[in-house]
Design an enzyme around this catalytic site. Structure first.
Site, PDB file in Angstrom:
ATOM      1  N   ILE A  35      53.299 -40.513   7.412  1.00 45.60           N
ATOM      2  CA  ILE A  35      53.611 -39.014   7.409  1.00 45.60           C
ATOM      3  C   ILE A  35      52.876 -38.483   6.049  1.00 45.60           C
ATOM      4  CG2 ILE A  35      55.841 -39.077   7.951  1.00 45.60           C
ATOM      5  CD1 ILE A  35      56.842 -39.594   5.133  1.00 45.60           C
ATOM      6  N   GLY A  36      51.383 -39.088   6.153  1.00 45.16           N
ATOM      7  CA  GLY A  36      50.556 -38.426   5.130  1.00 45.16           C
ATOM      8  C   GLY A  36      50.325 -39.507   3.873  1.00 45.16           C
ATOM      9  N   GLN A  37      51.376 -40.468   3.670  1.00 41.14           N
ATOM     10  CA  GLN A  37      51.199 -41.308   2.713  1.00 41.14           C
ATOM     11  C   GLN A  37      50.268 -42.432   2.888  1.00 41.14           C
ATOM     12  OE1 GLN A  37      52.843 -42.111   5.159  1.00 41.14           O
ATOM     13  NE2 GLN A  37      53.985 -43.914   5.267  1.00 41.14           N
ATOM     14  N   GLY A  38      49.962 -42.520   4.105  1.00 36.36           N
ATOM     15  CA  GLY A  38      48.747 -43.613   4.426  1.00 36.36           C
ATOM     16  C   GLY A  38      49.050 -44.750   4.982  1.00 36.36           C
ATOM     17  N   SER A  39      50.285 -44.924   5.415  1.00 40.78           N
ATOM     18  CA  SER A  39      50.540 -46.345   5.922  1.00 40.78           C
ATOM     19  C   SER A  39      49.783 -47.019   6.911  1.00 40.78           C
ATOM     20  CB  SER A  39      52.196 -46.193   6.574  1.00 40.78           C
ATOM     21  OG  SER A  39      52.051 -45.260   7.295  1.00 40.78           O
ATOM     22  N   SER A  96      60.728 -46.911   1.107  1.00 47.77           N
ATOM     23  CA  SER A  96      59.371 -47.453   0.704  1.00 47.77           C
ATOM     24  C   SER A  96      59.162 -48.646   1.169  1.00 47.77           C
ATOM     25  CB  SER A  96      59.496 -47.495  -0.931  1.00 47.77           C
ATOM     26  OG  SER A  96      59.800 -46.177  -1.611  1.00 47.77           O
ATOM     27  N   ARG A  97      59.506 -48.795   2.558  1.00 45.78           N
ATOM     28  CA  ARG A  97      59.541 -50.332   2.913  1.00 45.78           C
ATOM     29  C   ARG A  97      58.453 -50.365   4.200  1.00 45.78           C
ATOM     30  NH1 ARG A  97      60.984 -49.417   8.461  1.00 45.78           N
ATOM     31  NH2 ARG A  97      61.893 -51.359   8.754  1.00 45.78           N
ATOM     32  N   GLU A 145      58.822 -43.856  -3.056  1.00 44.99           N
ATOM     33  CA  GLU A 145      59.664 -43.437  -3.859  1.00 44.99           C
ATOM     34  C   GLU A 145      59.829 -43.760  -5.487  1.00 44.99           C
ATOM     35  OE1 GLU A 145      61.983 -45.006  -0.826  1.00 44.99           O
ATOM     36  OE2 GLU A 145      63.448 -43.623  -0.692  1.00 44.99           O
TER      37      GLU A 145
END
Lengths: 296, 418, 154, 335
Positions: free
Chosen positions: D45-49, D87-88, D289
């Site tokens: 979602i943009g966090q970069g996973s 945060s998984r 988070e």
């Protein structure tokens, strides 16, 4: 957005002709920062929309005959960027420089700000502080009135004196002289993209002896239109200007805000207290400006 | 220090180029031949039976392809990540302002608005509940089933009651946190269609495509492998796109029209419908020795979880576990009760109840430091989790406990820059 | 409702369309011209995601009607890279890591572009002021400011 | 008058769902030309996973980051990823990617061991080379290895999943193992508070996060900076107002629900802290988070410190600050 017909006049007479022709159901779009949102949300459903953004003749800032004349279509950005305004009319400069965001300042016009006359219009508070007048034109001719009278007028939508076939073309005010300082302080919920909680405006003139010869203390967002702190103004007028003198007016401001906002218990406490903080900052600003002027 | 060849490096993000070029496709950016626009008719009352619903005028509007209520749903009409308690379209009663009642598909966006304005509904209103105080009363109307208690948890570690005698100081406070919105910049959106293999496909702004797939399949009564959910580039989530968004409504409209259907919520609808952060009230009692060692923590918490469960069960599971903070404490007790109300639905939001718990444990820690005249870093170091610590669930921490280092390094950096 | 004719320049190319007037500039760009880098985040001129450069100035295209584009020179993010070569601002956004979800990015990049076109060497305060009409919920803005400063330094 | 204050806030955060199974999976295929297809269910979602997954795959396979193409979050192609929440994903999908790569490496290792005539367990895959840990002269390039794979008709494909080692919690007292790993953080915040108007300037923030092993340091910083801004908004700007009669949200729009603008955010100093552990992929834990959480108590404490008043009810708006200052003045006057 519901259906409408769209016109883009290129001259004021053409615009006035269209306004007369469609006086029963029109909307004027200039900057669009309010009206386009209302149209899109179907809150406003005119049959005709008249875009006046092409009336370049209404985009100007002129210093002439001891007056500052600003065309109604002048954007907030253009006013904020004008060095003469920044130097001579700090209250207007600051108000326009802090409206909305850079994008909104590029779009929004001073005429739109005054005709929409939102309670939180910073331009309104600044212009009232300057005791500005507005020029309204229709096919029948032109009328000029004080901005405060315009705001209290009963025009077609009861918001102000504007009739549905009228166009605001100019706002003007007396050019502040070297013995006059003006200032604006915007108290808001964030530092950009914010609507004012209080927009405090101040104008003060002194003579060579430092005695106050004219004063205007106005608070935006404290009532339907910028609130005049009349008792405070009278307290200061004719006396030698000092921070102590100015601060003596703070309890008067507190009391007036309390009186006028008793029916809004959720906001009155904060407004009556913070209005003093706002004006305390304005006092310091004004004194600094005047000392520089007077000292020079 | 480990010696990695790729890890730890600030590689360019896999999606950075398309995002700075503007070619990344977010859900609202998709368009297809023969595509319809969809929209949702929502309740404007918080708690009511629907007496009458007239869709005929909307259906009669030229350019409207279809208008559906719950009777059109071929499969199940209850969804939810943990507890299936929310209808795709209301069938028994409205439980919150903004509940979905009917869906519309039409040839243009404008026609969708017009059709929605033509839908007529009559309600039989029920008493709405907006506070936990009212929700817990015997005679309060029940939002779901026969109790307004949505969930209860009880954590008990050591012997809290016996511990107070060992405390030199006891600090007691009530904390409350408020309802918050994610405000991701991209409002929810999605598009559905049958792909060339006949799979009912939904491309959506989502944090949870596999969950979405299951819900769409159940609603349509088809096997899960006949549904394909693809995540579009997603403009932020923060928990707000974990619940299903436009996916069910899009899919239902495509199921009936056999045409692509796009739904893009505007900002108001997006904020109205997505879950909010749980407002939690926490009464906390914390005991310590005079040199600042925690002895006991006892917290009662209640929350208004809103009209549907959403991620409430996850929040109420997480908050008690974290309630004592990253500190060793031999005696911890926490009782938590969440209630159903007719308020906006509370659910997942970055932290799942731990931000609220942190307001409580840090508020207590700072109060304790002040009362004992201790430095806030020092009192935390004194109590900090370390390898070997037993946390309030009885779990022993065996590795990767870097808390003390964060305290020391933050303090050092602050000394340098502040 | 009568259609109106819009003749304007978009990303350096002449555009002429006959359209219904009841649409915003944002809708015209996205739906008529397929320029979907222009994003709608709020529809009320608050978030800046729909920012385009209009006659050299950044504006929120959700606050303008399509008809107001007549005769204008408009730049969207699609118009920023030339012959496959990215603008230095785009490169800086990538290199600094200023992109997270990417939804505010088009508006951010265009606002920065309008700034640097006028003021090639802005101070950090000028950068912040210029970018103050674009909301971001992911990044805390730090890397966005850094990226604009980096682009300006090149 | 402006008054300065400083506050500390800390947090811990269990990574993954609480005392529940929450597995995620990945598929991987190393192609003949050494490029890699990696398929993960995990929504980015943009966090970069997806970037994190590519880095973990490259490290595990001994290839370069550019070799990895990630397809994510498409249920017709990618296996179950579970939710992008709690945060998984770095921890769980990251471990799944590592496991999928190790699965694919079974055939790679067998083939390299045969060609290099060394035991499989001695092999090191790194920087597009395969060599013996005991004798670095015994080595081959990745293209050579893939050539050998082709010769033998072997494919390097792998599937893997990971479910964190937790237990269901005892309903009576919540005892058990709710999470396999925990992230930790400390934030220190400095503010100026205007006692007359209640305006707060958040000046500087230091936020130190134990992320185990940072997979991508810039992205970790990005999470921390974003979390600080959101935490500032949480305490000082944001509040959903609900109509008491209809239950409608009164401020659903950006002009009324105030999130921080760029002019409001402080100077942020992210500090990335490492800690030793084997549970996460290469020791990595979550930060999404945690980035937010400690800022909330830190800014609250900083305001308290500045004006000497306690705030136990959030949010803290200017009106609350002015009210607290006035109440304190009245109290002091009464003494």
């Amino acid at each position: 957005m519901r259906e409408f017909d769209f016109y883009s006049p290129t001259s004021v007479p053409e615009a006035l002709e269209l306004l007369r022709k469609y006086k029963d159901s029109n909307a004027i779009v200039a900057g669009g920062t309010d009206i386009v949102i209302e149209l899109n949300e179907r809150k406003h459903t005119p049959k005709v929309v008249i875009d006046i953004k092409r009336l370049k003749e209404l985009e100007y800032i002129r210093f002439e005959d001891g007056l500052v004349k600003i065309g109604a279509l002048t954007s907030h950005a253009a006013i904020a960027a004008d060095p003469r305004i920044a130097e001579r009319t700090r209250v207007l400069h600051t108000a326009c420089a802090e409206v909305g965001s850079p994008q909104i300042r590029n779009l929004g016009t001073i005429g739109g700000n005054l005709s929409t006359a939102s309670v939180a219009g910073d331009g309104v508070a600044a212009m009232v502080t300057l005791d500005a007048s507005v020029v309204l034109r229709s096919k029948d001719g032109e009328r000029t009135m004080k901005l405060v009278d315009f705001l209290n007028g009963e025009g077609y939508d009861k918001r102000n004196a504007l009739q549905s076939d009228e166009l605001m073309t100019e706002v003007f005010f007396t050019e502040p002289d070297a013995h006059t300082a003006t200032a604006f302080y915007k108290l808001a919920k964030r530092k950009s993209l914010a609507i004012s909680v209080i927009g405090g405006g101040m104008r003060c003139s002194v003579d060579d002896a430092g005695v106050v010869t004219a004063i205007s203390l106005r608070g935006g967002c404290l009532g339907r239109y910028p609130l005049q702190f009349k008792a405070a103004e009278e307290h200061v007028l004719g006396k030698k200007l000092s921070l102590e003198l100015l601060r003596e007016t703070l309890p008067m401001m507190h009391d007036l805000v309390l009186d006028l906002n008793r029916n809004r218990p959720w906001s009155v406490f904060y407004k009556k207290e913070s209005v003093q903080g706002v004006f305390n900052k304005l006092f310091v600003d004004i004194l600094a400006q005047l000392n520089m002027e007077v000292g020079a | 220090m480990n010696n990695y060849s790729v890890l730890g490096k600030s590689e360019i993000k896999v999606d950075a180029v398309e995002k700075v070029l503007g070619t990344a496709k977010f859900a609202a950016d998709y368009t297809m031949p023969n595509m319809l626009w969809g929209g949702v008719f929502r309740s404007t009352v918080p708690h009511a039976y629907i007496k009458k619903l007239n869709l005929e005028k909307a259906r009669a509007l030229p350019g409207v392809a279809c208008v559906l209520d719950h009777t059109a749903i071929p499969g199940g009409n209850r969804f939810g990540i943990i507890i299936k308690d929310e209808p795709c379209l209301v069938d028994d009663k409205v439980r919150r302002y903004g509940d979905a009642i009917a869906v519309v598909a039409a040839e243009t966006k404008e026609l969708v608005h017009e059709a929605l304005e033509l839908i007529e509904v009559e309600y039989e209103e029920l008493e709405p509940i907006f506070t936990v105080e009212r929700a817990m009363e015997e005679d309060a109307p029940k939002i779901h089933g026969d109790s307004n208690v949505h969930a209860k948890k009880f954590l008990n570690f050591g012997d809290v009651d016996a511990a107070w005698d060992k405390c030199d100081i006891i600090i007691e406070n009530t904390y409350s946190t408020h309802r918050l919105s994610h405000m991701f910049i991209e409002p929810d959106a999605g598009i559905s269609y049958y792909d060339d293999q006949g799979l009912l496909t939904v491309i959506a702004s989502t944090q949870n495509p596999h969950y979405d797939r299951g819900e769409v399949a159940v609603m349509l009564g088809i096997p899960a492998n006949q549904v394909r959910v693809k995540q579009a580039a997603t403009g932020g989530g923060f928990g707000g796109k974990l619940d299903i968004g436009v996916q069910l409504h899009c899919a239902l409209l495509t199921y009936y029209t056999k045409r692509p259907v796009k739904i893009v919520r505007d900002r108001r609808e997006s904020t109205m419908v997505s879950a909010k952060r749980h407002p939690i009230t926490m009464h906390a009692k914390t005991g310590a020795t005079k040199d600042g060692k925690l002895v006991a923590v006892d917290v009662d918490m209640v929350s208004d979880s809103g009209a549907y469960a959403s991620y409430g069960p996850a929040v109420i599971g997480r908050a008690p576990v974290h309630i004592a903070g990253p500190y060793e404490c031999p005696n911890v007790r926490c009782s938590a009760v969440f209630y159903y109300t007719n308020s906006p639905m509370a659910g997942a939001f970055r932290g799942f109840g731990v931000p609220q718990a942190a307001v409580c444990h840090e508020g207590q820690m700072n109060a304790l430091a002040r009362a004992l005249n201790m430095d806030p870093i020092e009192i935390r170091l004194k109590n900090a989790h370390k390898v070997g610590t037993v946390i309030p669930t009885g779990q022993k921490l065996t590795e990767s406990v870097g808390f003390a280092d964060t305290l020391k390094m933050a303090a050092a950096k602050a000394a340098e820059v502040m | 409702m009568n259609k109106i004719k819009i003749t304007c320049t978009v990303n350096g190319e002449a555009v002429c369309r006959e359209v219904y007037p009841n649409q915003r500039l944002l809708d015209f760009l996205r739906e008529e011209l397929g320029l979907t880098s222009v994003k709608e985040g709020c529809g009320e001129g608050e978030c800046g995601a729909c920012t385009v450069i209009f006659n050299g100035e950044p504006v929120t295209s959700c606050c303008m009607l399509a008809g107001q584009a007549e005769g204008a020179d408009i730049v969207t993010l699609e118009g920023l890279s030339k012959n496959g070569e990215m603008d230095k601002i785009q490169k800086a956004f990538i290199e600094v890591g200023a992109v997270q979800c990417g939804f505010c990015t088009p508006g951010m990049v265009l606002t920065a572009k309008a700034l640097l076109d006028k003021n090639p060497h802005p101070t950090m305060d000028e950068i912040k002021l210029a970018m103050s009409g674009n909301l971001c919920r992911c990044t805390g803005y730090a890397k966005i400011h850094q990226a604009v400063a980096k682009a300006a330094a090149e | 008058m402006k008054k300065r204050g400083r506050g500390v806030g800390c947090m811990w955060y269990g990574v993954g769902n609480t005392g529940l199974p929450n597995p995620a999976a990945a598929f991987v295929e190393v192609l003949g030309d050494t490029s890699v297809n990696l398929m993960v269910g995990c929504a980015d979602i943009g966090q970069g996973s997806s970037t994190v997954m590519a880095q973990i795959a490259a490290e595990t396979l001994g290839l370069s980051y550019e070799n990895i193409h990630v397809t994510w979050a498409d249920t017709a192609v990618t296996p179950e990823g579970g939710a992008t929440s709690a945060s998984r994903q770095t921890f769980i999908s990251g471990n799944a990617v590592k496991n999928a790569c190790l699965d694919a490496m079974g055939e790679l290792k067998r083939t390299a061991a045969e060609k290099l005539e060394v035991p499989e367990e001695d092999l090191i895959f790194r920087d597009r080379m395969i060599y013996s840990a005991k004798d670095e002269s015994k080595k081959m390039t990745y293209p050579e290895l893939m050539g050998a794979m082709k010769y033998y008709g072997r494919l390097a494909v792998g599937a893997g999943y990971y479910n964190p080692k937790t237990t269901y919690l005892n309903p009576a007292d919540m005892s058990g193992v709710p999470y396999e790993v925990y992230s930790y953080a400390t934030t220190i915040c400095e503010v100026d508070v205007d006692t007359e108007t209640g305006e707060v300037d958040v000046l500087k923030v230091v936020s130190a996060h134990d992320v185990g092993t940072p997979i991508n340091e810039t992205m970790v910083e990005g999470q921390i900076e974003g979390g600080v801004a959101m935490g500032e908004g949480f305490v000082l700007f944001e509040n959903i107002e609900v109509d008491g009669k209809t239950g409608a949200i009164k401020n659903p729009i950006f002009s009324k629900y105030i999130i921080p603008s760029n002019m409001d955010v402080p100077e942020i100093y992210p500090v990335v802290v490492s800690s030793e552990g084997d549970a996460g992929p290469f020791g990595a834990k979550g930060v999404g988070e945690p980035a937010l959480i400690p800022m909330i108590p830190a800014v609250t404490a900083a305001v308290e410190d500045a004006i000497g008043c306690r705030f136990t009810h959030l949010p803290i708006f200017p009106k609350d600050i002015v009210a607290a200052v006035k109440a304190k003045e009245a109290e002091e006057a009464a003494k």
